[in-house]
Design a protein around this motif. Structure first.
Motif, mmCIF file in Angstrom:
data_model
loop_
_atom_site.group_PDB
_atom_site.id
_atom_site.type_symbol
_atom_site.label_atom_id
_atom_site.label_comp_id
_atom_site.label_asym_id
_atom_site.label_seq_id
_atom_site.Cartn_x
_atom_site.Cartn_y
_atom_site.Cartn_z
ATOM 1 N N ILE A 173 -2.394 7.923 7.093
ATOM 2 C CA ILE A 173 -1.680 6.614 6.922
ATOM 3 C C ILE A 173 -0.730 6.207 8.208
ATOM 4 C CG2 ILE A 173 0.212 5.474 5.483
ATOM 5 C CD1 ILE A 173 -0.350 7.395 3.149
ATOM 6 N N ASP A 174 -0.962 5.177 8.764
ATOM 7 C CA ASP A 174 -0.206 4.581 9.818
ATOM 8 C C ASP A 174 0.939 3.567 9.494
ATOM 9 O OD1 ASP A 174 -1.827 5.937 11.628
ATOM 10 O OD2 ASP A 174 -3.498 4.485 11.427
ATOM 11 N N LEU A 175 0.593 2.751 8.347
ATOM 12 C CA LEU A 175 1.669 1.861 8.040
ATOM 13 C C LEU A 175 1.600 1.613 6.572
ATOM 14 C CD1 LEU A 175 3.677 -0.723 9.051
ATOM 15 C CD2 LEU A 175 1.382 -2.109 9.161
ATOM 16 N N VAL A 176 2.474 1.448 5.914
ATOM 17 C CA VAL A 176 2.815 1.463 4.394
ATOM 18 C C VAL A 176 3.746 0.025 4.341
ATOM 19 C CG1 VAL A 176 3.652 2.097 2.279
ATOM 20 C CG2 VAL A 176 2.731 3.555 3.833
ATOM 21 N N PHE A 177 3.021 -0.939 3.440
ATOM 22 C CA PHE A 177 3.624 -2.190 2.976
ATOM 23 C C PHE A 177 4.069 -1.879 1.433
ATOM 24 C CE2 PHE A 177 1.182 -3.849 6.300
ATOM 25 C CZ PHE A 177 1.978 -5.282 6.727
ATOM 26 N N ILE A 178 5.253 -1.769 1.011
ATOM 27 C CA ILE A 178 5.639 -1.488 -0.217
ATOM 28 C C ILE A 178 6.728 -2.438 -0.818
ATOM 29 C CG2 ILE A 178 7.527 0.018 0.799
ATOM 30 C CD1 ILE A 178 6.856 1.958 -1.627
ATOM 31 N N ASP A 179 6.295 -2.694 -2.146
ATOM 32 C CA ASP A 179 6.989 -3.725 -2.855
ATOM 33 C C ASP A 179 8.356 -2.958 -3.370
ATOM 34 O OD1 ASP A 179 8.236 -5.611 -4.681
ATOM 35 O OD2 ASP A 179 6.265 -6.350 -5.125
ATOM 36 N N VAL A 180 9.578 -3.347 -3.170
ATOM 37 C CA VAL A 180 10.693 -2.312 -3.744
ATOM 38 C C VAL A 180 10.826 -2.523 -5.081
ATOM 39 C CG1 VAL A 180 11.844 -2.375 -1.298
ATOM 40 C CG2 VAL A 180 12.338 -4.099 -2.958
ATOM 41 N N VAL A 181 10.473 -3.769 -5.566
ATOM 42 C CA VAL A 181 10.445 -4.064 -6.804
ATOM 43 C C VAL A 181 9.626 -2.816 -7.865
ATOM 44 C CG1 VAL A 181 9.959 -5.838 -8.812
ATOM 45 C CG2 VAL A 181 10.568 -6.427 -6.599
ATOM 46 N N GLU A 182 8.412 -2.394 -7.321
ATOM 47 C CA GLU A 182 7.843 -1.366 -7.850
ATOM 48 C C GLU A 182 8.162 -0.200 -7.984
ATOM 49 O OE1 GLU A 182 5.387 -2.631 -9.762
ATOM 50 O OE2 GLU A 182 5.611 -4.747 -8.808
ATOM 51 N N LEU A 183 9.554 0.367 -7.392
ATOM 52 C CA LEU A 183 10.022 1.330 -7.371
ATOM 53 C C LEU A 183 10.512 1.934 -8.709
ATOM 54 C CD1 LEU A 183 11.535 1.854 -3.816
ATOM 55 C CD2 LEU A 183 9.251 2.516 -4.541
ATOM 56 N N ALA A 184 10.386 2.997 -9.261
ATOM 57 C CA ALA A 184 10.462 3.436 -10.411
ATOM 58 C C ALA A 184 11.959 3.098 -11.124
ATOM 59 C CB ALA A 184 10.585 4.904 -10.498
ATOM 60 N N ASP A 185 13.059 2.732 -10.156
ATOM 61 C CA ASP A 185 14.343 2.505 -10.788
ATOM 62 C C ASP A 185 14.683 1.092 -10.370
ATOM 63 O OD1 ASP A 185 16.218 4.115 -7.931
ATOM 64 O OD2 ASP A 185 14.491 2.819 -7.941
ATOM 65 N N LYS A 186 13.613 0.197 -9.810
ATOM 66 C CA LYS A 186 13.735 -1.222 -9.637
ATOM 67 C C LYS A 186 14.791 -1.555 -8.497
ATOM 68 C CE LYS A 186 10.906 -1.926 -12.804
ATOM 69 N NZ LYS A 186 9.419 -2.343 -12.398
ATOM 70 N N THR A 187 15.249 -0.559 -7.784
ATOM 71 C CA THR A 187 16.028 -0.832 -6.664
ATOM 72 C C THR A 187 15.412 -0.250 -5.239
ATOM 73 O OG1 THR A 187 17.456 1.025 -6.610
ATOM 74 C CG2 THR A 187 17.985 -0.750 -8.302
ATOM 75 N N ALA A 188 16.121 -0.179 -4.507
ATOM 76 C CA ALA A 188 15.726 0.292 -3.083
ATOM 77 C C ALA A 188 16.262 1.819 -2.882
ATOM 78 C CB ALA A 188 15.948 -0.475 -1.879
ATOM 79 N N ALA A 189 17.106 2.030 -4.206
ATOM 80 C CA ALA A 189 17.943 3.355 -3.844
ATOM 81 C C ALA A 189 16.999 4.485 -3.568
ATOM 82 C CB ALA A 189 18.775 3.700 -5.277
ATOM 83 N N GLY A 190 15.890 4.500 -4.342
ATOM 84 C CA GLY A 190 14.969 5.904 -4.074
ATOM 85 C C GLY A 190 14.165 5.785 -2.871
ATOM 86 N N PHE A 191 14.150 4.705 -2.198
ATOM 87 C CA PHE A 191 13.386 4.270 -1.001
ATOM 88 C C PHE A 191 13.511 5.658 0.180
ATOM 89 C CE2 PHE A 191 11.936 2.263 2.929
ATOM 90 C CZ PHE A 191 10.820 1.799 2.291
ATOM 91 N N GLU A 192 14.418 6.158 0.388
ATOM 92 C CA GLU A 192 15.021 7.044 1.201
ATOM 93 C C GLU A 192 13.946 8.227 1.055
ATOM 94 O OE1 GLU A 192 18.561 9.296 3.667
ATOM 95 O OE2 GLU A 192 18.813 8.038 1.846
ATOM 96 N N LYS A 193 13.943 8.921 -0.213
ATOM 97 C CA LYS A 193 13.351 9.955 -0.596
ATOM 98 C C LYS A 193 11.606 9.668 -0.284
ATOM 99 C CE LYS A 193 12.061 13.059 -4.730
ATOM 100 N NZ LYS A 193 12.368 13.176 -6.198
ATOM 101 N N ILE A 194 11.371 8.498 -0.593
ATOM 102 C CA ILE A 194 9.795 8.254 -0.475
ATOM 103 C C ILE A 194 9.380 8.044 1.265
ATOM 104 C CG2 ILE A 194 8.002 6.265 -0.573
ATOM 105 C CD1 ILE A 194 9.606 5.393 -3.027
ATOM 106 N N VAL A 195 10.211 7.854 1.868
ATOM 107 C CA VAL A 195 10.076 7.488 3.306
ATOM 108 C C VAL A 195 10.104 9.027 3.727
ATOM 109 C CG1 VAL A 195 11.274 6.984 5.524
ATOM 110 C CG2 VAL A 195 11.233 5.573 3.847
ATOM 111 N N ARG A 196 11.090 9.978 3.316
ATOM 112 C CA ARG A 196 11.043 11.414 3.852
ATOM 113 C C ARG A 196 9.831 11.935 3.160
ATOM 114 N NH1 ARG A 196 15.684 12.321 1.993
ATOM 115 N NH2 ARG A 196 15.283 13.019 -0.089
ATOM 116 N N GLU A 197 9.390 11.849 2.133
ATOM 117 C CA GLU A 197 8.168 12.400 1.694
ATOM 118 C C GLU A 197 6.927 12.205 2.323
ATOM 119 O OE1 GLU A 197 7.811 14.952 -0.334
ATOM 120 O OE2 GLU A 197 9.871 15.237 -0.984
ATOM 121 N N VAL A 198 6.744 10.687 2.582
ATOM 122 C CA VAL A 198 5.454 10.291 3.366
ATOM 123 C C VAL A 198 5.726 11.066 4.886
ATOM 124 C CG1 VAL A 198 4.284 8.343 4.063
ATOM 125 C CG2 VAL A 198 5.330 8.322 1.694
#
Length: 464
Positions: free
Chosen positions: A44-69
């Motif tokens: 994976i070189d680039l990820v387009f990600i819809d923040v609406v589709e995150l589990a909690d419907k906010t960008a709050a969990g985004f940091e964890k996703i970035v860290r894991e990827v």
């Protein structure tokens, strides 16, 4: 950029993005992101990600996703996507690690601009990686990591001057890391095997600075019962770092000027001429040029020191580096205390982005260490941080979300946020005891109970 992952349920948006990427790019589209999806062997070189589709419907969990990827794909870049009413969540996603963002409805030109931006950033990162491989010592790679252009310029100047013997003057606010930068210069100089000798000129009484720098002979002054070797003698074949150099006395300035001119000096009370080849790095948070014009600092000394000035940016001007700096400091705290704390509670990263950091890196390190000591769980929680950080952030958020409201209503939102957080911290401190809490707040127990009820603060949850 060859492998792209699109996390979006809207097939039309996916097709539009795909059409802008070209045929040589491999594109995969999924409606949800999971560890299984990023750990399936596909690059994976680039990820387009819809923040609406995150589990909690906010960008709050985004940091964890970035860290894991990025744990599996270290060079991956992220572009967050969100509808215009959720632009704040998209901006928060950038604060938490995304490289850029798009807002719906998305048009082709906007995609082109964002793709160009992330490609330029990738080239800059690759250039910095090349410079790291060619120049920077491996034990400093984490320290020199930055996404801030001003800090990159600083590192480029360090890379240029470190191998020379030129005098360096480090400028910047207190706590910006001037001492660390001096060590970086020494470590990457040709005299890195020699000593690195440091002196904080402002922390020593004026009468002793000269003795500390140049040494003294026995009987030179009251209490000088034996000869003392000064810092310049200790720093032979190495580097001497003079922090807060703007605080030294006029007499010391004259002797320091002599060292800079021909490398000679004599101990206090001594007649023998001594020589040093120590490289000098000075640092100050004062305006030496202004002091020189006013006559409180010698002009000739200022010009000798100002051969190669490097100004360090304040932390408030390089907040994009906060996630990495927090990770770095937490790793150091783990080595020091061993409490297995892995990160920050949701929301604290946003509070750090809203805070002005008057104490810069030193303040960040100090509040993280205090929170680390107080914390008993696996994450640093808001209750372990100073009120100035947490409350200030909530007020800023309230102000940002109230731009369309009358001033009176916007002010009330900020007041409510302050009162709620103040009560929570007060009751936590006194374990839910109303009378003691009210006494500290200089209000009656009834008033405190009414405020708690108004803001939905439950005193019972703070009781032991």
């Amino acid at each position: 950029m060859k492998d792209v992952l699109i996390v979006c349920k809207d097939a039309q948006i996916s097709r539009l993005i795909h059409s802008k990427l070209g045929r040589v790019v491999t594109v995969r589209t999924v409606s949800d992101i999971s560890l299984a999806e990023i750990d399936n062997g596909h690059p994976i070189d680039l990820v387009f990600i819809d923040v609406v589709e995150l589990a909690d419907k906010t960008a709050a969990g985004f940091e964890k996703i970035v860290r894991e990827v990025r744990r599996l794909h270290p060079l991956v870049q992220f572009i967050a996507m969100a509808p215009k009413p959720m632009v704040r969540q998209a901006v928060m996603a950038v604060r938490q690690g995304a490289d850029d963002y798009l807002t719906y409805p998305i048009d082709g030109e906007e995609i082109d601009l964002v793709l160009k931006s992330v490609q330029e950033n990738r080239l800059k990162d690759q250039e910095l990686d090349y410079l790291r491989d060619q120049f920077w010592k491996s034990d400093w790679l984490d320290i020199i990591h930055t996404k801030n252009q001003s800090m990159r310029n600083v590192l480029e100047r360090v890379r240029s001057v470190a191998p020379t013997i030129a005098t360096v003057l480090l400028l910047g606010d207190t706590g910006t890391g001037k001492g660390l930068m001096a060590r970086l210069i020494h470590r990457h100089s040709h005299r890195s095997d020699g000593p690195f000798v440091s002196l904080h000129c402002g922390a020593i009484p004026e009468t002793l600075v000269e003795s500390e720098l140049f040494g003294h002979e026995k009987g030179a002054f009251t209490g000088a019962d034996r000869r003392k070797i000064g810092k310049f003698e200790m720093a032979q074949e190495g580097t001497i770092f003079l922090d807060e150099i703007g605080t030294i006395t006029h007499a010391t300035q004259i002797k320091l000027l002599q060292v800079l001119q021909d490398g000679t000096f004599n101990r206090v009370g001594g007649k023998d001429i001594l020589h040093t080849n120590a490289r000098i790095i000075g640092a100050t948070n004062a305006d030496l040029e202004k002091m020189a014009k006013a006559g409180s600092f010698r002009k000739d000394l200022y010009y000798r020191l100002n051969v190669f000035p490097i100004e360090l940016p304040a932390l408030r001007d390089r907040k994009e580096d906060l996630p990495h700096l927090v990770t770095l400091f937490l790793a150091n705290l783990e080595k020091k205390y061993g409490k297995a704390i892995t990160g920050l509670e949701s929301g604290i990263a946003d509070a750090m982005q809203d805070y002005s950091w008057p104490g810069n890196l030193r303040e960040l390190e100090n509040i993280l260490e205090r929170a680390y000591i107080l914390e008993s769980g696996s994450l640093l929680r808001s209750g372990s941080f100073p009120d100035t950080l947490i409350i200030g952030s909530k007020i800023v958020q309230a102000a940002n979300e109230s731009k369309s409201l009358p001033l009176s209503q916007a002010r009330q939102i900020a007041i409510d946020e302050f009162e709620r957080t103040y009560l929570e911290n007060l009751l936590k401190k006194h374990k839910g005891r109303i009378n003691v809490s009210a006494k500290e707040a200089h209000i009656t127990a009834r008033q405190l109970s009414r405020l708690a009820a108004k803001h939905g603060v439950d005193k019972t949850k703070y009781k032991s």
